[in-house]
Design an enzyme around this catalytic site. Structure first.
Site, short mmCIF file in Angstrom:
data_model
loop_
_atom_site.label_atom_id
_atom_site.label_comp_id
_atom_site.label_asym_id
_atom_site.label_seq_id
_atom_site.Cartn_x
_atom_site.Cartn_y
_atom_site.Cartn_z
N GLY A 172 0.80 -1.22 0.00
CA GLY A 172 0.00 0.00 0.00
C GLY A 172 0.83 1.26 0.00
CG HIS A 173 3.41 2.06 2.58
ND1 HIS A 173 2.38 2.89 3.00
CD2 HIS A 173 3.64 1.20 3.60
CE1 HIS A 173 2.02 2.53 4.23
NE2 HIS A 173 2.75 1.51 4.60
CG ASP B 146 6.92 -1.72 9.76
OD1 ASP B 146 6.24 -2.72 9.48
OD2 ASP B 146 6.88 -0.66 9.11
CG HIS C 144 0.35 2.51 8.10
ND1 HIS C 144 1.48 3.20 8.43
CD2 HIS C 144 0.74 1.27 7.72
CE1 HIS C 144 2.53 2.40 8.27
NE2 HIS C 144 2.12 1.24 7.83
#
Length: 330
Positions: A55-56, A109, A217
């Protein structure tokens, strides 16, 4: 919700496979498709490894290649890759000089990369650099500190170039840690993120509203404010970033990043305003980057990143890079 997908469950795997096929001159899948690695590894060079949720894009897979990352791990949308993925990347990317993990400062992360480093530490030399450039989370009292956002690209580019030049693992760790107070970012959004799995938007804005201080996010920011013209919005981002950063010299890199749904014309307009603001405050913008590099799926928004760099660090920025998303000097 209209999306160019087959199913939400297969979206990430199909997208990553398409990326590898499109950029096979730079990258290949690692073992069991757990990660993407540089096609041509360099023996005896420190491996630079990063990753995060899907998604990044193009971050991080788009930064794998010569002069940047040696491997990148992709999790589910907005979800950290697993320790197993990261450990596999360490095993395959380490060509003898150890591995430097570049990690955005999010709980998932940090936790998963720490677990992977612990698992692999008996066989590999490993160091970690945590990126936390987002000013939004600095004053909230959150013990976790700043989030890692678009400034991660700058850290990965400089460390990748330095590793390519033969810098040792300890030297790379010192370089990465030293960048922390000199890179700051702030984002704004005009829409939330349409997440395929939930078929919902992360937050909804009225026609005359914007969200200031968003993350990557799909998180809302610190305040919902009346929508304004571009100069007003970008001046606020630029001023806030300028006032928060450790100004070590008068020369800087200015980076305007699209969050996924903002067209290039608007990004360049925003860069023009940000550049004018910085110059009026006496800064010399030595290098620039404008484009969509660290996204939040389809969020209509942008971020402004400012980085104060030394002459040697500008030289690292200028060093050749050949990846799916960045390419110059080759």
């Amino acid at each position: 919700m209209k999306k160019f997908i087959n199913t939400a469950e297969t979206m990430v795997a199909e997208s990553v496979e398409g990326f590898v096929r499109a950029h096979e001159e730079f990258v290949v899948f690692g073992v069991d498709r757990k990660f993407i690695r540089r096609r041509h590894m360099v023996p005896g060079k420190v491996a630079i490894i990063s990753g995060g949720g899907a998604g990044h894009e193009p971050m991080h897979i788009g930064f794998v290649g010569r002069g940047m990352l040696d491997a990148a791990c992709v999790g589910h949308i907005f979800t950290s890759p697993t320790p197993s993925q990261i450990t596999s990347a360490i095993e395959e990317a380490d060509t003898g000089a150890g591995c430097l993990l570049v990690v955005k400062n999010y709980d998932g992360d940090v936790m998963n990369f720490e677990m992977a480093a612990e698992i692999a530490s008996s066989r590999h030399k490993i160091e970690t650099v945590i990126v936390g450039d987002d000013i939004e989370t600095a004053g909230t009292g959150d013990r976790r500190g700043r989030r890692g956002v678009a400034g991660t690209l700058i850290v990965e580019k400089l460390l990748g170039a330095a590793a390519e030049r033969g810098m040792t693992l300890a030297e790379l760790k010192n370089l990465g840690d030293g960048l922390a107070p000199r890179i700051r970012s702030m984002g704004v959004a005009l829409t939330g993120v349409a997440v395929p799995h939930t078929q919902r938007t992360t937050f909804a804005l009225g026609p005359s509203e914007m969200e200031m201080g968003v993350g990557i996010h799909g998180e809302p920011g610190h305040s919902r404010e009346p929508f304004s013209d571009a100069d007003t919005i970008v001046r606020h981002l630029s001023e806030t970033v300028f006032n928060d950063i450790a100004r070590t010299a008068g020369k800087a890199l200015l980076f305007v990043n699209g969050l996924g749904g903002t067209p290039p014309a608007e990004l360049y307009l925003a860069y023009n305003t940000a550049h004018r603001f910085m110059v009026n405050y006496g800064l010399r913008i030595e290098r620039s980057l404008v484009g969509t590099y660290a996204t939040s799926l389809d969020m209509q928004g942008l971020s402004v990143t400012l980085a104060f760099l030394s002459d040697e660090e500008f030289s690292l920025w200028d060093s050749p890079v050949a990846t799916g998303a960045l390419r110059w000097g080759c």
